[in-house]
Design a protein around this motif. Sequence first.
Motif, PDB file in Angstrom:
ATOM      1  N   MET A  95       0.817  -1.208   0.000  1.00 51.95           N
ATOM      2  CA  MET A  95       0.000   0.000   0.000  1.00 51.95           C
ATOM      3  C   MET A  95       0.854   1.263   0.000  1.00 51.95           C
ATOM      4  SD  MET A  95      -3.166  -0.911   2.539  1.00 51.95           S
ATOM      5  CE  MET A  95      -3.973   0.682   2.309  1.00 51.95           C
ATOM      6  N   SER A  96       0.285   2.337  -0.496  1.00 49.03           N
ATOM      7  CA  SER A  96       0.969   3.627  -0.511  1.00 49.03           C
ATOM      8  C   SER A  96       0.961   4.240   0.882  1.00 49.03           C
ATOM      9  CB  SER A  96       0.261   4.575  -1.484  1.00 49.03           C
ATOM     10  OG  SER A  96       0.241   4.017  -2.773  1.00 49.03           O
ATOM     11  N   ALA A  97       1.880   5.155   1.124  1.00 50.15           N
ATOM     12  CA  ALA A  97       1.907   5.882   2.394  1.00 50.15           C
ATOM     13  C   ALA A  97       2.593   7.217   2.178  1.00 50.15           C
ATOM     14  CB  ALA A  97       2.650   5.087   3.470  1.00 50.15           C
ATOM     15  N   THR A  98       2.213   8.183   2.987  1.00 55.23           N
ATOM     16  CA  THR A  98       2.837   9.508   2.921  1.00 55.23           C
ATOM     17  C   THR A  98       4.080   9.521   3.787  1.00 55.23           C
ATOM     18  OG1 THR A  98       0.743  10.616   2.516  1.00 55.23           O
ATOM     19  CG2 THR A  98       2.521  11.959   3.417  1.00 55.23           C
ATOM     20  N   PHE A  99       5.193   9.824   3.152  1.00 51.62           N
ATOM     21  CA  PHE A  99       6.470   9.939   3.838  1.00 51.62           C
ATOM     22  C   PHE A  99       6.665  11.397   4.256  1.00 51.62           C
ATOM     23  CE2 PHE A  99      11.079  10.695   3.638  1.00 51.62           C
ATOM     24  CZ  PHE A  99      11.471   9.812   4.624  1.00 51.62           C
ATOM     25  N   LEU A 100       7.140  11.595   5.461  1.00 51.79           N
ATOM     26  CA  LEU A 100       7.390  12.937   5.987  1.00 51.79           C
ATOM     27  C   LEU A 100       8.886  13.152   6.069  1.00 51.79           C
ATOM     28  CD1 LEU A 100       5.001  12.707   9.092  1.00 51.79           C
ATOM     29  CD2 LEU A 100       4.435  13.555   6.791  1.00 51.79           C
ATOM     30  N   PHE A 101       9.365  14.238   5.488  1.00 52.22           N
ATOM     31  CA  PHE A 101      10.767  14.519   5.743  1.00 52.22           C
ATOM     32  C   PHE A 101      10.976  15.968   6.134  1.00 52.22           C
ATOM     33  CE2 PHE A 101      10.293  14.890   1.285  1.00 52.22           C
ATOM     34  CZ  PHE A 101      11.271  15.723   0.789  1.00 52.22           C
ATOM     35  N   ALA A 113       0.206   6.356   8.255  1.00 50.52           N
ATOM     36  CA  ALA A 113      -0.378   5.030   8.050  1.00 50.52           C
ATOM     37  C   ALA A 113      -0.654   4.780   6.564  1.00 50.52           C
ATOM     38  CB  ALA A 113      -1.663   4.917   8.856  1.00 50.52           C
ATOM     39  N   PRO A 114      -0.631   3.499   6.133  1.00 52.26           N
ATOM     40  CA  PRO A 114      -0.939   3.166   4.742  1.00 52.26           C
ATOM     41  C   PRO A 114      -2.279   3.770   4.325  1.00 52.26           C
ATOM     42  CG  PRO A 114      -0.235   1.200   5.924  1.00 52.26           C
ATOM     43  CD  PRO A 114      -0.350   2.298   6.939  1.00 52.26           C
ATOM     44  N   GLU A 115      -2.370   4.152   3.067  1.00 48.53           N
ATOM     45  CA  GLU A 115      -3.589   4.806   2.582  1.00 48.53           C
ATOM     46  C   GLU A 115      -3.916   4.320   1.173  1.00 48.53           C
ATOM     47  OE1 GLU A 115      -2.551   9.117   1.152  1.00 48.53           O
ATOM     48  OE2 GLU A 115      -1.295   8.679   2.884  1.00 48.53           O
ATOM     49  N   GLY A 116      -5.145   4.569   0.753  1.00 46.38           N
ATOM     50  CA  GLY A 116      -5.577   4.213  -0.600  1.00 46.38           C
ATOM     51  C   GLY A 116      -5.983   2.761  -0.689  1.00 46.38           C
ATOM     52  N   ALA A 117      -5.898   2.229  -1.911  1.00 51.44           N
ATOM     53  CA  ALA A 117      -6.363   0.867  -2.172  1.00 51.44           C
ATOM     54  C   ALA A 117      -5.449  -0.167  -1.534  1.00 51.44           C
ATOM     55  CB  ALA A 117      -6.422   0.639  -3.674  1.00 51.44           C
ATOM     56  N   THR A 118      -6.023  -1.311  -1.161  1.00 48.04           N
ATOM     57  CA  THR A 118      -5.183  -2.426  -0.731  1.00 48.04           C
ATOM     58  C   THR A 118      -4.398  -2.915  -1.945  1.00 48.04           C
ATOM     59  OG1 THR A 118      -6.911  -4.043  -1.155  1.00 48.04           O
ATOM     60  CG2 THR A 118      -6.822  -3.105   1.063  1.00 48.04           C
ATOM     61  N   HIS A 119      -3.284  -3.580  -1.675  1.00 46.01           N
ATOM     62  CA  HIS A 119      -2.410  -3.987  -2.775  1.00 46.01           C
ATOM     63  C   HIS A 119      -2.724  -5.413  -3.223  1.00 46.01           C
ATOM     64  CE1 HIS A 119       1.265  -5.087  -4.926  1.00 46.01           C
ATOM     65  NE2 HIS A 119       1.256  -3.817  -5.269  1.00 46.01           N
TER      66      HIS A 119
END
Length: 216
Positions: free
Chosen positions: A153-159, A194-200
């Motif tokens: 799954m996709s996730a938003t990375f913070l830097f 946390a993971p977001e969007g569609a399941t993989h």
Amino acid sequence: MSTLDLFHSAAPGEPERIGPCAFVLHGYALSQEQALLSAIAGIEDRAPFRRMVTPGGLTMSAALTNCGALGWTTDRRGYLYTAADPDSGRPWPDMPQAFAMLARTAAAAAGFRDFEPDACLMNRYASGARMSLHQDKNERDFGAPIVSVSLGMSATFLFGGLARSDRVMKLLLHHGDVVVWGGEDRLRYHGVLAPEGATHPLLGDCRINLTFRKAG
Ligand code: MD3
Ligand code: FE
């Protein structure tokens, strides 16, 4: 230039620069997905994913395991790299050839030659699991880059920056994306939502991240 422009400035297939010494290689691991997933299954057999308790007594929401000569773990003294899995007493599983090759070629594509990781920390995020802002400081030598491979799954990375209070930029990472961090970006604060969007289709409702380090 706005923050968003920065994330779309690379030509297709080109490393996308997200910092002075940090690059995203979009989809770089896609052609290796089957080899990576079967290698992960083999590692999990020997060294299952587990949720660690931090020295402060909090249970991390992501589950982790390791492969390679050294593995990152926690104990009452703090965070450390060990040669043995504390749950089994056995050495961490060997780093699969497909892992080492991917890390090495991705680092080279981002301009870091001769990267030889001795540790691969594997994080698994079920729905709701995340990792709060932190620096990676337990490695002996900050001269080597870190290579991160996102799967599932996709996730938003913070830097962020070199101080916790610095402004944080966001970047959505997808299955197959590889990020390489070195030089002055190596000690930046970072985290992941946390993971977001569609399941993989292959991994279901989770995200797995592999981070390759030179720890010893
Ligand atoms: C930027 N993992 O395991 S990977 C970690 O998605 C960790 O599982 C996250 O942070 C994850 O420590 C992020 C990307 C990453 C890893 C290390 C970095 C980015 C980094 C070190 C310095 C700067
Ligand atoms: Fe980290």
